[in-house]
Design an enzyme around this catalytic site. Structure first.
Site, PDB file in Angstrom:
ATOM      1  N   ASP A   8       0.850  -1.188   0.000  1.00  0.00           N
ATOM      2  CA  ASP A   8       0.000   0.000   0.000  1.00  0.00           C
ATOM      3  C   ASP A   8       0.887   1.239   0.000  1.00  0.00           C
ATOM      4  O   ASP A   8       1.783   1.360   0.840  1.00  0.00           O
ATOM      5  CB  ASP A   8      -0.899   0.013   1.244  1.00  0.00           C
ATOM      6  CG  ASP A   8      -1.987  -1.050   1.184  1.00  0.00           C
ATOM      7  OD1 ASP A   8      -2.041  -1.785   0.180  1.00  0.00           O
ATOM      8  OD2 ASP A   8      -2.776  -1.141   2.132  1.00  0.00           O
ATOM      9  N   ASP A 129     -15.086  -2.891  -1.845  1.00  0.00           N
ATOM     10  CA  ASP A 129     -14.709  -2.658  -0.455  1.00  0.00           C
ATOM     11  C   ASP A 129     -15.985  -2.416   0.333  1.00  0.00           C
ATOM     12  O   ASP A 129     -16.724  -1.464   0.040  1.00  0.00           O
ATOM     13  CB  ASP A 129     -13.780  -1.443  -0.343  1.00  0.00           C
ATOM     14  CG  ASP A 129     -12.572  -1.567  -1.283  1.00  0.00           C
ATOM     15  OD1 ASP A 129     -12.097  -2.697  -1.486  1.00  0.00           O
ATOM     16  OD2 ASP A 129     -12.128  -0.530  -1.813  1.00  0.00           O
TER      17      ASP A 129
END
Length: 240
Positions: A8, A129
């Site tokens: 990330d 998500d």
């Protein structure tokens, strides 16, 4: 089942967030490309990259870090975060990205997902998500009233190569994945599903592998950085 190590990206560094909170970022490596090469050296078959700043900005922000990773390894990589138009999709694929993940636009502009999947067969994934079953967008800053399973089903016949399903409440929390919700989604669609959020041990990976749905793989981040999950051992176990 494939294990996807996660990198990330925030402000050019490899970080992990807690439940998607940008103010709760832990920096694990100042050099994301070096981190990628560490994972590759341990035998990973794929890399999972997320442009966190880009997800909020709506356009690529950590492009230099991603390009550095792509330049240094031939291991296929998938990228999500801030990819919201055809030009950006085309640019990333031309730079060698194996798979583009479309999240926010899957809700706001599903026609783009379908157009991209047709133009680039096998290279377009949808990132779903979810917070309590409802889809969140714009870097998880906004929760919609769209049901995660309904969204996945809406792309059933459009050539999408994978669904990356993240349970936001589990992400970075080291409390295990939402196996039940992932299994339900995996059985609700024929599109391959990749589990994300909370994968923190070999037992978690085994639970996903044996959940009763034909999952394509699982993404793990913090557990690999913290040492709770040994990448070589996990890869060997999944192959075995």
């Amino acid at each position: 089942m494939i294990l996807y190590p996660a990198i990330d990206l925030k402000d050019g560094k490899a970080v992990r967030l807690l439940r998607g909170d940008m103010d709760k970022a832990t920096v694990f490596n100042d050099d994301p490309a070096a981190q990628a090469m560490e994972f590759v050296a341990q035998g990973c078959e794929w890399l999972h990259l997320v442009d966190l700043n880009g997800a909020f900005a709506g356009e690529p922000v950590n492009a230099a870090a991603v390009e550095s990773i792509l330049a240094q390894t031939k291991t296929p990589a998938q990228l999500g975060g801030g990819i919201r138009d055809m030009k950006t999709i085309e640019t990333w694929i031309s730079k060698g990205l194996a798979r583009v993940i479309l999240g926010t636009v899957a809700v706001e502009n599903p026609a783009l997902v379908r157009e991209a999947a047709k133009a680039f067969p096998g290279k377009i994934a949808v990132g779903i998500d979810a917070r309590d079953g409802k889809v969140a967008t714009k870097g998880w800053a906004e929760t919609t009233d769209v049901d995660a399973t309904d969204l996945a089903r809406s792309f059933e016949d459009d050539g999408v190569c994978a669904i990356i399903y993240t349970d936001i409440n589990r992400d970075g929390a080291m409390q295990g994945p939402n196996v039940e919700a992932t299994e339900a989604l995996g059985n609700a669609v024929s599109i391959p599903v990749i589990a994300s959020g909370g994968v923190s041990s070999l037992a978690d990976l085994n639970a996903l592998r044996d959940c009763g749905a034909p999952l394509n793989g699982a993404i793990s981040g913090r557990a690999l950085y913290d040492g709770a999950l040994d990448l070589k051992e996990a890869l060997a176990a999944l192959k075995g």
